[in-house]
Design a protein around this motif. Structure first.
Motif, PDB file in Angstrom:
ATOM      1  N   ASP A  56       0.809  -1.223   0.000  1.00 13.93           N
ATOM      2  CA  ASP A  56       0.000   0.000   0.000  1.00 13.93           C
ATOM      3  C   ASP A  56       0.844   1.276   0.000  1.00 13.93           C
ATOM      4  O   ASP A  56       0.285   2.373  -0.100  1.00 13.93           O
ATOM      5  N   PHE A  57       2.165   1.126   0.112  1.00 14.36           N
ATOM      6  CA  PHE A  57       3.009   2.305   0.291  1.00 14.36           C
ATOM      7  C   PHE A  57       4.231   2.255  -0.616  1.00 14.36           C
ATOM      8  O   PHE A  57       4.656   1.188  -1.064  1.00 14.36           O
ATOM      9  N   ASP A  58       4.790   3.421  -0.876  1.00 13.76           N
ATOM     10  CA  ASP A  58       6.033   3.534  -1.639  1.00 13.76           C
ATOM     11  C   ASP A  58       7.236   3.730  -0.732  1.00 13.76           C
ATOM     12  O   ASP A  58       8.355   3.350  -1.084  1.00 13.76           O
ATOM     13  N   ILE A  59       7.014   4.361   0.424  1.00 14.17           N
ATOM     14  CA  ILE A  59       8.107   4.701   1.340  1.00 14.17           C
ATOM     15  C   ILE A  59       7.719   4.308   2.759  1.00 14.17           C
ATOM     16  O   ILE A  59       6.605   4.583   3.209  1.00 14.17           O
ATOM     17  N   PHE A  60       8.631   3.678   3.451  1.00 10.32           N
ATOM     18  CA  PHE A  60       8.541   3.511   4.900  1.00 10.32           C
ATOM     19  C   PHE A  60       9.527   4.499   5.515  1.00 10.32           C
ATOM     20  O   PHE A  60      10.735   4.365   5.326  1.00 10.32           O
TER      21      PHE A  60
END
Length: 350
Positions: A56-60
Motif C-alpha cells: 500500500d506504500f512507496d516509502i517507509f
C-alpha cells in the motif's frame, strides 16, 4: 500525498495520543526481561506487520533503529518500497549485539535524515553515510498563556508558592545530564538564600534507566535535597498537563550531554520560558549564549549551578532571553519541516 502513521501498540486501546493522520497499529510483543530481547522482539513484530501493508506504500519512513531494521527486512525480502530513516541521535547501547543492530539501522536505509548539522557531520565521520538535514519545528502557539488562577492553584498544589521553579523535560536518564542537574540544585540549596525547586517531567523510555535513576535519587539526601519538596517527579504527563508545567515554571533547565536537536528548548521558548542548557555542539547551532539562552559547560555541575543562579537572580536577563527566544521561533516551524519532507520523498521516488 497519502500518509499513514504506523506503530506497535494495543489495537484495543488505540493510539497512545490524539493524532490527526490516519494510523495503523501492529500488535506489540509481550514484555521481555532484557533490552536485547525487547529490541529484537519488536523488530520481529514490526517486520511481520509491515509485510502485510507494504503493497500500500512507496516509502517507509522510520524513526528509530527498531523500525529501520524491520523496514529494511521487508524491502530486502522483495517489497517495492524505499526505506528512509531519521536518525535523531545514536543511543549508547552497551551490548555488542545492540551496538551492531544500531549500526546496521544506519547503514541499511535508502536515505537518512538528521535533525541537526552536528549529526550530519557525525554520521559522515563515524559511519561514512550522507544525510539530509531537516530541523525539528515547533508550534509557536501550542503552549499559550493560561489563567493566572490556574498557575497559582498548581503552585499551591505542589508546594511551589514563592519558589523559583526550574522545569526539566525528559525524565532522569544519562543523556539528559540529570545527575549534574541534581548536583547543581544541591549547590544552590546549600547557599541558603536560594530555594529553587526542580520539576522533572517525563521518564517513559523503551530503555531501562532504573539503575541510573536510583543512583541519581539516592544522592539527594547528601545534596541536602528532599524528594517531593526540592525535586518533584511529575512523570509522564498528557499534553494538557505538559502545557501547564511549561507555564507554571520560571525557567527550563536542559543540561543534556547528548541531543539530536533538543525540541524542549523551542517548546520552552514558545511558552515564554528562559532556557539554561549545556554548551553542546547541537545547541550552538541555534542558540547564542547570553542572548537566546544561557549555555553552561557540559557535564559540569558547578558551571550549571552558576548559570541557574544567574537565571534566578537577574530578572532583566530572563525577560531578554524570552524576547530573543520568541524571535527565533519563526525559523523553525512544522510547516517548513513538512515541506522539506515532501521534497525529500519526491526525490527518493525519482
Amino acid at each position: 500525498m497519502s500518509v499513514q502513521v504506523v506503530s506497535l501498540g494495543d489495537q484495543a486501546q488505540g493510539f497512545f495520543r490524539p493524532v490527526a493522520a490516519p494510523y495503523h497499529l501492529i500488535t506489540a510483543p509481550t514484555h521481555k526481561d532484557t533490552l536485547d530481547e525487547r529490541v529484537f522482539a519488536s523488530i520481529d513484530a514490526l517486520e511481520h506487520g509491515l509485510r502485510e501493508i507494504a503493497g500500500d506504500f512507496d516509502i517507509f519512513h522510520t524513526q528509530d533503529c527498531i523500525s529501520a531494521r524491520a523496514a529494511a527486512r521487508v524491502r530486502d525480502a522483495g517489497a517495492d518500497i524505499r526505506v528512509v530513516r531519521t536518525v535523531h541521535h545514536v543511543d549508547d547501547f552497551t551490548t555488542a549485539v545492540l551496538v551492531n543492530c544500531q549500526r546496521q539501522a544506519i547503514l541499511e536505509p535508502d536515505r537518512l535524515v538528521v535533525v541537526s548539522q552536528d549529526w550530519h557531520r557525525r554520521l559522515a565521520d563515524e559511519y561514512g553515510k550522507d544525510s539530509v538535514v531537516i530541523h525539528n519545528g515547533v508550534d509557536a502557539g501550542r503552549f499559550s498563556p493560561i489563567a493566572p488562577e490556574r498557575i497559582a492553584s498548581l503552585r499551591h498544589e505542589f508546594g511551589l508558592a514563592g519558589r523559583f521553579v526550574f522545569l526539566a523535560v525528559g525524565g532522569i536518564e544519562p543523556r539528559k545530564g540529570s545527575i549534574f542537574l541534581l548536583q547543581a540544585m544541591g549547590q544552590l540549596k546549600s547557599e541558603g538564600s536560594l530555594s529553587p525547586v526542580l520539576v522533572v517531567v517525563g521518564g517513559h523510555s523503551f530503555q531501562d534507566y532504573q539503575a541510573y535513576r536510583k543512583e541519581a535519587l539516592d544522592q539527594l539526601p547528601a545534596l541536602g535535597l528532599e524528594l517531593g519538596r526540592d525535586v518533584i517527579l511529575a512523570g509522564t504527563v498528557d499534553d494538557e498537563r505538559l502545557h501547564e508545567w511549561y507555564r507554571v515554571a520560571d525557567a527550563l533547565a536542559f543540561p543534556s550531554v547528548k541531543e539530536g536537536w533538543g525540541l524542549a528548548v523551542l517548546e520552552a521558548m514558545s511558552a515564554d520560558l528562559p532556557v539554561v542548557a549545556s554548551d553542546i555542539a547541537v545547541f550552538r547551532e541555534y542558540l547564542e549564549n547570553g542572548k537566546t539562552a544561557l549555555l553552561t559547560r557540559v557535564a559540569d555541575a558547578e558551571s550549571l549551578a552558576a548559570g541557574m543562579r544567574r537565571m534566578m537572580s537577574d530578572g532583566a536577563l530572563r525577560s531578554s532571553l524570552v524576547a530573543e527566544g520568541r524571535k527565533l521561533l519563526p525559523s523553525y516551524t512544522w510547516k517548513q519541516a513538512a515541506q522539506e519532507h515532501r521534497e525529500l520523498y519526491a526525490d527518493v521516488m525519482r
